[in-house]
Design a protein around this motif. Sequence first.
Motif, PDB file in Angstrom:
ATOM      1  N   THR A   1      60.376  42.635 -59.992  1.00  0.00           N
ATOM      2  CA  THR A   1      60.283  41.974 -58.591  1.00  0.00           C
ATOM      3  C   THR A   1      59.221  40.480 -58.650  1.00  0.00           C
ATOM      4  O   THR A   1      58.878  39.322 -58.362  1.00  0.00           O
ATOM      5  CB  THR A   1      59.976  42.202 -57.730  1.00  0.00           C
ATOM      6  OG1 THR A   1      59.649  43.754 -57.359  1.00  0.00           O
ATOM      7  CG2 THR A   1      61.494  42.735 -56.677  1.00  0.00           C
ATOM      8  N   HIS A   2      58.096  41.198 -58.981  1.00  0.00           N
ATOM      9  CA  HIS A   2      56.406  40.020 -58.304  1.00  0.00           C
ATOM     10  C   HIS A   2      56.232  39.025 -59.155  1.00  0.00           C
ATOM     11  O   HIS A   2      56.108  38.016 -60.206  1.00  0.00           O
ATOM     12  CB  HIS A   2      55.066  40.846 -58.300  1.00  0.00           C
ATOM     13  CG  HIS A   2      55.635  41.667 -56.765  1.00  0.00           C
ATOM     14  ND1 HIS A   2      55.727  40.939 -55.465  1.00  0.00           N
ATOM     15  CD2 HIS A   2      55.611  43.026 -56.397  1.00  0.00           C
ATOM     16  CE1 HIS A   2      55.196  41.630 -54.635  1.00  0.00           C
ATOM     17  NE2 HIS A   2      55.456  42.566 -55.497  1.00  0.00           N
ATOM     18  N   GLY A   3      56.567  39.913 -60.991  1.00  0.00           N
ATOM     19  CA  GLY A   3      56.769  38.694 -62.413  1.00  0.00           C
ATOM     20  C   GLY A   3      55.527  38.429 -62.404  1.00  0.00           C
ATOM     21  O   GLY A   3      55.450  38.035 -64.006  1.00  0.00           O
ATOM     22  N   LEU A   4      54.536  38.872 -61.975  1.00  0.00           N
ATOM     23  CA  LEU A   4      53.181  38.446 -62.344  1.00  0.00           C
ATOM     24  C   LEU A   4      52.123  39.894 -62.472  1.00  0.00           C
ATOM     25  O   LEU A   4      52.286  40.565 -61.295  1.00  0.00           O
ATOM     26  CB  LEU A   4      51.712  37.504 -61.408  1.00  0.00           C
ATOM     27  CG  LEU A   4      52.704  36.014 -61.609  1.00  0.00           C
ATOM     28  CD1 LEU A   4      51.443  35.203 -60.650  1.00  0.00           C
ATOM     29  CD2 LEU A   4      52.572  35.355 -62.790  1.00  0.00           C
ATOM     30  N   GLU A   5      51.207  40.222 -63.353  1.00  0.00           N
ATOM     31  CA  GLU A   5      50.459  41.138 -63.135  1.00  0.00           C
ATOM     32  C   GLU A   5      49.954  41.268 -61.947  1.00  0.00           C
ATOM     33  O   GLU A   5      49.571  40.482 -61.185  1.00  0.00           O
ATOM     34  CB  GLU A   5      49.667  41.399 -63.904  1.00  0.00           C
ATOM     35  CG  GLU A   5      49.970  40.494 -65.934  1.00  0.00           C
ATOM     36  CD  GLU A   5      50.532  39.382 -66.028  1.00  0.00           C
ATOM     37  OE1 GLU A   5      49.962  38.660 -65.531  1.00  0.00           O
ATOM     38  OE2 GLU A   5      50.275  39.044 -67.225  1.00  0.00           O
ATOM     39  N   SER A   6      48.850  42.653 -62.288  1.00  0.00           N
ATOM     40  CA  SER A   6      49.088  43.033 -60.391  1.00  0.00           C
ATOM     41  C   SER A   6      47.501  41.639 -60.398  1.00  0.00           C
ATOM     42  O   SER A   6      46.744  42.047 -61.509  1.00  0.00           O
ATOM     43  CB  SER A   6      48.782  44.645 -60.728  1.00  0.00           C
ATOM     44  OG  SER A   6      47.528  44.921 -62.225  1.00  0.00           O
ATOM     45  N   THR A   7      46.968  42.162 -58.607  1.00  0.00           N
ATOM     46  CA  THR A   7      46.198  41.809 -58.932  1.00  0.00           C
ATOM     47  C   THR A   7      44.526  43.111 -59.319  1.00  0.00           C
ATOM     48  O   THR A   7      45.012  43.791 -58.600  1.00  0.00           O
ATOM     49  CB  THR A   7      45.657  42.133 -56.940  1.00  0.00           C
ATOM     50  OG1 THR A   7      46.679  40.682 -56.830  1.00  0.00           O
ATOM     51  CG2 THR A   7      44.463  40.668 -57.078  1.00  0.00           C
ATOM     52  N   ILE A   8      43.366  42.564 -59.755  1.00  0.00           N
ATOM     53  CA  ILE A   8      42.986  43.415 -60.286  1.00  0.00           C
ATOM     54  C   ILE A   8      41.388  43.112 -59.527  1.00  0.00           C
ATOM     55  O   ILE A   8      41.142  42.329 -59.418  1.00  0.00           O
ATOM     56  CB  ILE A   8      42.441  43.324 -62.097  1.00  0.00           C
ATOM     57  CG1 ILE A   8      43.749  43.395 -62.414  1.00  0.00           C
ATOM     58  CG2 ILE A   8      40.906  44.395 -61.922  1.00  0.00           C
ATOM     59  CD1 ILE A   8      43.740  43.377 -64.241  1.00  0.00           C
ATOM     60  N   ILE A   9      41.151  43.935 -58.729  1.00  0.00           N
ATOM     61  CA  ILE A   9      39.890  44.228 -57.399  1.00  0.00           C
ATOM     62  C   ILE A   9      38.966  45.874 -58.311  1.00  0.00           C
ATOM     63  O   ILE A   9      39.513  46.547 -57.956  1.00  0.00           O
ATOM     64  CB  ILE A   9      39.994  44.339 -56.155  1.00  0.00           C
ATOM     65  CG1 ILE A   9      41.673  43.632 -55.877  1.00  0.00           C
ATOM     66  CG2 ILE A   9      38.991  44.601 -55.566  1.00  0.00           C
ATOM     67  CD1 ILE A   9      42.279  43.777 -54.594  1.00  0.00           C
ATOM     68  N   ALA A  10      37.394  44.634 -58.468  1.00  0.00           N
ATOM     69  CA  ALA A  10      36.925  45.413 -59.019  1.00  0.00           C
ATOM     70  C   ALA A  10      36.011  46.180 -57.879  1.00  0.00           C
ATOM     71  O   ALA A  10      35.424  45.406 -56.611  1.00  0.00           O
ATOM     72  CB  ALA A  10      35.529  45.093 -59.830  1.00  0.00           C
ATOM     73  N   ALA A  11      35.836  47.550 -56.796  1.00  0.00           N
ATOM     74  CA  ALA A  11      35.464  48.136 -56.001  1.00  0.00           C
ATOM     75  C   ALA A  11      34.598  48.669 -56.075  1.00  0.00           C
ATOM     76  O   ALA A  11      34.629  50.427 -56.213  1.00  0.00           O
ATOM     77  CB  ALA A  11      36.737  48.215 -54.831  1.00  0.00           C
ATOM     78  N   SER A  63      59.941  27.898 -53.178  1.00  0.00           N
ATOM     79  CA  SER A  63      59.086  28.693 -52.755  1.00  0.00           C
ATOM     80  C   SER A  63      58.219  28.929 -53.802  1.00  0.00           C
ATOM     81  O   SER A  63      58.669  29.581 -55.619  1.00  0.00           O
ATOM     82  CB  SER A  63      59.694  30.079 -52.257  1.00  0.00           C
ATOM     83  OG  SER A  63      59.968  31.301 -52.824  1.00  0.00           O
ATOM     84  N   LEU A  64      56.691  29.561 -53.205  1.00  0.00           N
ATOM     85  CA  LEU A  64      55.892  30.226 -54.756  1.00  0.00           C
ATOM     86  C   LEU A  64      56.538  32.138 -55.154  1.00  0.00           C
ATOM     87  O   LEU A  64      55.745  32.121 -56.504  1.00  0.00           O
ATOM     88  CB  LEU A  64      54.301  30.043 -54.072  1.00  0.00           C
ATOM     89  CG  LEU A  64      53.808  28.961 -54.168  1.00  0.00           C
ATOM     90  CD1 LEU A  64      52.945  28.834 -53.168  1.00  0.00           C
ATOM     91  CD2 LEU A  64      53.965  28.363 -54.771  1.00  0.00           C
ATOM     92  N   ASP A  65      56.791  32.863 -54.168  1.00  0.00           N
ATOM     93  CA  ASP A  65      57.067  34.080 -54.360  1.00  0.00           C
ATOM     94  C   ASP A  65      58.620  33.986 -55.675  1.00  0.00           C
ATOM     95  O   ASP A  65      58.152  34.355 -56.871  1.00  0.00           O
ATOM     96  CB  ASP A  65      57.786  34.765 -53.602  1.00  0.00           C
ATOM     97  CG  ASP A  65      56.088  35.035 -53.231  1.00  0.00           C
ATOM     98  OD1 ASP A  65      55.418  35.039 -53.310  1.00  0.00           O
ATOM     99  OD2 ASP A  65      56.955  35.345 -51.680  1.00  0.00           O
ATOM    100  N   GLU A  66      59.120  32.540 -55.344  1.00  0.00           N
ATOM    101  CA  GLU A  66      60.168  32.492 -56.896  1.00  0.00           C
ATOM    102  C   GLU A  66      59.765  32.345 -57.638  1.00  0.00           C
ATOM    103  O   GLU A  66      59.634  32.605 -59.105  1.00  0.00           O
ATOM    104  CB  GLU A  66      61.630  31.745 -56.069  1.00  0.00           C
ATOM    105  CG  GLU A  66      62.636  32.009 -56.775  1.00  0.00           C
ATOM    106  CD  GLU A  66      64.155  31.272 -56.486  1.00  0.00           C
ATOM    107  OE1 GLU A  66      64.849  30.747 -56.945  1.00  0.00           O
ATOM    108  OE2 GLU A  66      63.700  30.583 -55.711  1.00  0.00           O
ATOM    109  N   ALA A  67      58.896  31.320 -57.352  1.00  0.00           N
ATOM    110  CA  ALA A  67      57.848  30.210 -58.826  1.00  0.00           C
ATOM    111  C   ALA A  67      57.835  31.288 -60.170  1.00  0.00           C
ATOM    112  O   ALA A  67      58.028  32.277 -60.748  1.00  0.00           O
ATOM    113  CB  ALA A  67      57.171  29.902 -58.767  1.00  0.00           C
ATOM    114  N   ALA A  68      56.300  32.676 -58.817  1.00  0.00           N
ATOM    115  CA  ALA A  68      55.790  33.576 -59.815  1.00  0.00           C
ATOM    116  C   ALA A  68      57.248  34.941 -60.441  1.00  0.00           C
ATOM    117  O   ALA A  68      56.647  35.087 -61.321  1.00  0.00           O
ATOM    118  CB  ALA A  68      55.031  34.443 -58.683  1.00  0.00           C
ATOM    119  N   ALA A  69      58.107  35.072 -60.041  1.00  0.00           N
ATOM    120  CA  ALA A  69      59.268  35.795 -60.004  1.00  0.00           C
ATOM    121  C   ALA A  69      59.859  35.609 -61.443  1.00  0.00           C
ATOM    122  O   ALA A  69      60.304  35.546 -62.165  1.00  0.00           O
ATOM    123  CB  ALA A  69      59.846  36.553 -59.363  1.00  0.00           C
TER     124      ALA A  69
END
Length: 320
Positions: free
Chosen positions: A173-183, A270-276
């Motif tokens: 659905t999202h088409g881009l790899e996950s957001t990575i957050i160092a916490a 649509s940016l979501d559609e473009a990402a997918a």
Amino acid sequence: MTIVHEATSENIKTAAQALANGRLVAFPTETVYGLGALASNNTAVASIFTTKERPQTNPLIVHVANIEAAEKLAIFSDTARKLAAAFWPGPMTLVLPKHMNALVSDRITAGNTTIALRIPAHALAQELLKTLGQPIAAPSANRSGHVSPTTAAHVAADFATRDVFILDGGPTTHGLESTIIAATGDTVTVLRPGSITQDMISDALGREVDSDNRVTQTPNAPGQLASHYAPNALLRLNATSINSNEALLAFGANVPPHSGPMLNLSPTGSLDEAAANLFSALRALDTANVSRIAVMPIPKEGVGIAINDRLERAAAPRNA
Ligand code: TXA
Ligand code: MG
């Protein structure tokens, strides 16, 4: 041999058994397909690196079914717990201090004291994790440096001559790899932008977080290298007029004149559609033997930041 299997519950059981036996299983998540191995099996994890031709220095994300499983592997600060509560299960990876006695292969962390964890929301990924009952190490299921896969066919194309059990869950659905957050403690740093945006993270924490992944990148996260996610074709970004030898990767309704092949990431803008659609489009243009791709400007807001991040890496000099 690499074979694509329909995602029946029978095949999911077979896939879990294959993982338990040390084989590689590719499975969909809501971001991209992952190339999974049993995280505690050193030999299986090693075969991820050889199969992908991935440098040993590039650490892997460990996927778990729930927060209880995650807390067994890493130390969660209050801030990390807030992020987990806000975005898991989902397209977020947290880089956290690893528990000394975490039951995962040392190859996963590539010598770091931190470990990257993700709880995917995809029903098939969840079922596979629950059936196996153990953590799965999984990078994106593409050859190292190539475009990430958003369909089972993409995975099969990259690993045709290998031995991967592929579970087909349709396009992601999202088409881009996950957001990575160092916490670690109170410190929050976005290492890779994704569909969970800076604003969403700030909202969840009630404070501003660092907004430039290029400034805050860690030297030991090779996914942050300049050239990455690259198709065979050369990319020219922010193109407003198209040359006759170029294919066009368009965005929105105002497409400039062009003579070569054209794919539109989102005719409605649509940016979501473009990402997918992004990674599928790059692979499709490669399959069509296009050698130069002109990419129209894509707004650098919301998930557009992550789209531009991937495009800039795809356009970067290849042996940098
Ligand atoms: O959406 C995703 O994140 C997909 C799905 C399959 O979960 N996975 C994925 O994995 O994109 P991969 O290996 O292609 O990208 C993971 C990135 C790499 O750039 C790696 O260097 C970084 O995460 N990473 C892993 N462990 C890390 C750590 N301990 N510290 C910093 N970066 C880490
Ligand atoms: Mg990758």
